[in-house]
Design an enzyme around this catalytic site. Structure first.
Site, PDB file in Angstrom:
ATOM      1  N   HIS A  19       1.186  -1.374  -0.069  1.00 25.61           N
ATOM      2  CA  HIS A  19      -0.272  -0.348   0.114  1.00 25.61           C
ATOM      3  C   HIS A  19       0.935   1.508  -0.232  1.00 25.61           C
ATOM      4  CE1 HIS A  19       0.010   0.164   4.731  1.00 25.61           C
ATOM      5  NE2 HIS A  19       0.843   0.998   4.613  1.00 25.61           N
TER       6      HIS A  19
ATOM      7  N   ASP B  12      -0.129  -7.878   1.820  1.00 25.99           N
ATOM      8  CA  ASP B  12       0.724  -6.111   1.709  1.00 25.99           C
ATOM      9  C   ASP B  12       1.331  -6.389   1.552  1.00 25.99           C
ATOM     10  OD1 ASP B  12       0.690  -3.467   1.796  1.00 25.99           O
ATOM     11  OD2 ASP B  12      -0.585  -3.340   3.260  1.00 25.99           O
TER      12      ASP B  12
ATOM     13  N   SER C 258       5.040   1.706   8.014  1.00 32.04           N
ATOM     14  CA  SER C 258       4.026   0.464   7.475  1.00 32.04           C
ATOM     15  C   SER C 258       5.871   0.347   6.648  1.00 32.04           C
ATOM     16  CB  SER C 258       3.279   1.368   6.433  1.00 32.04           C
ATOM     17  OG  SER C 258       2.058   0.557   6.793  1.00 32.04           O
TER      18      SER C 258
END
Length: 355
Positions: A47, A96, A174
């Protein structure tokens, strides 16, 4: 990282940022964190590439502090290729994960991947997470590499959840590594930060690295890079057409600038143009040109950029007012947006956290 501490020794944890087009006056845009798993390969979250797509322009920073100013000992490196996991799902953060191939290898020891017999990922185990993200503390902004301890709360085949012990990953972490000590006492990269609750207080969702190894990571690491062919000269980009990105110098992209017209080598934040003399700031270039960044760093990274068809601007009728340096132009930005959408697309960040 909420409740964490500085992590100056984690060299293999890098910051992912949008590639800079100018050599002076352009702010750094931190997107995510990443984990170096080979000298020229970074593992991050898929992402993190949703906004600009896999064809977007990226670079990474190797160092303990990126913001507000990069530490002097840090290094930047250009991302040459980005690939998302083919089964990545934005809504659920399933798979992800993304891999980045760097334009040059880095001189830092990669993080060890989980090999057979490393140990077991179990509920209750402590894990160390590292990232450049938000601290939820105004006095300690994001942009510094920090570490903290989580505790695994549940384990699934492709992912695991963790809670604070006492730290918690947050926005900007992330793609960063989640590490657990194996049976031999060494830390192993068992997960990458993917999402969590908005407040960064209760839950962190992490993708399991062992679920990515066989089908995603190993084939990418084993890839044989294609031989490099001749590239177009920097001073001929206004007249020389391209058909592929690898014909363009310094990682520029081959983009059709008119419907059905020839491709030109350019950066997303600049119009078509040629690159001339070396420079360090706009003042070193002639009127109508700016000092543009071809590579993240190095003595020959910056050159004077002149848009195609740009002539010396007419003298102003009277003194005063504001002048602007050459920018992207409406057509260039539109072409770039259309090109991205056709070659993979940019989408909104999904899930509880972005970055």
């Amino acid at each position: 990282m909420v409740g964490g501490t500085s992590a100056p020794d984690d060299e293999a944890v890098v910051a992912l940022l949008a590639r800079r087009a100018r050599c002076t006056g352009e702010p750094l845009t931190l997107l995510c964190t990443g984990a170096l798993i080979a000298p020229d390969v970074v593992l991050t979250a898929a992402h993190c590439l949703d906004i600009f797509g896999t064809e977007g322009a990226y670079e990474i920073f190797l160092g303990a502090r990126l913001l507000p100013e990069p530490e002097p000992r840090g290094h930047f490196a250009r991302v040459a290729r980005a690939v998302k996991h083919p089964d990545y799902d934005r809504a659920s953060h399933t798979f992800d994960a993304a891999l980045l191939r760097l334009a040059r290898p880095l001189d830092a020891p990669p993080l060890p991947l989980p090999e057979p017999g490393w140990g077991e990922l179990e509920t209750g185990r402590e894990a160390r997470v590292v990232g450049f993200g938000d601290t939820k503390d105004a006095s300690t902004p994001s942009g510094e590499r920090r570490q903290g301890t989580l505790r695994v709360t549940s384990v699934d085949p492709g992912a695991f959840h963790a809670g604070p012990s006492p730290a918690m990953s947050c926005v900007g972490d992330s793609g960063g590594p989640v590490l657990v000590r194996g049976s031999d006492g060494r830390e192993v990269l068992v997960g990458i930060t993917a999402s969590g609750d908005v407040a960064c207080r209760r839950d962190a969702f992490n993708v399991r690295v062992d679920a990515l190894l066989e089908s995603f990571i190993a084939p990418f690491l084993a890839e044989r890079l294609p031989p490099t062919g001749p590239v177009l000269a920097l001073e001929t980009l206004c007249t020389a057409a391209c058909t592929r990105d690898d014909e363009c110098p310094s990682g520029l992209a081959c983009v059709p600038v008119t419907e059905g017209g020839p491709g030109r080598c350019l950066q997303p934040a600049l119009q078509e143009g040629d690159y001339g003399a070396l420079c360090t700031e706009d003042a070193h270039c002639e009127a109508g040109s700016v000092c543009a960044r071809l590579e993240p760093e190095g003595e020959d990274a910056c050159r004077c950029f002149t848009p195609c068809g740009q002539s010396q601007p007419p003298a102003p009728e009277e003194a005063g007012g504001c002048t602007g340096a050459p920018g992207p132009g409406a057509l260039a930005w539109l072409v770039w947006a259309v090109w991205l959408s056709r070659r993979g697309g940019a989408g909104a960040c999904a899930g509880h956290r972005c970055g």
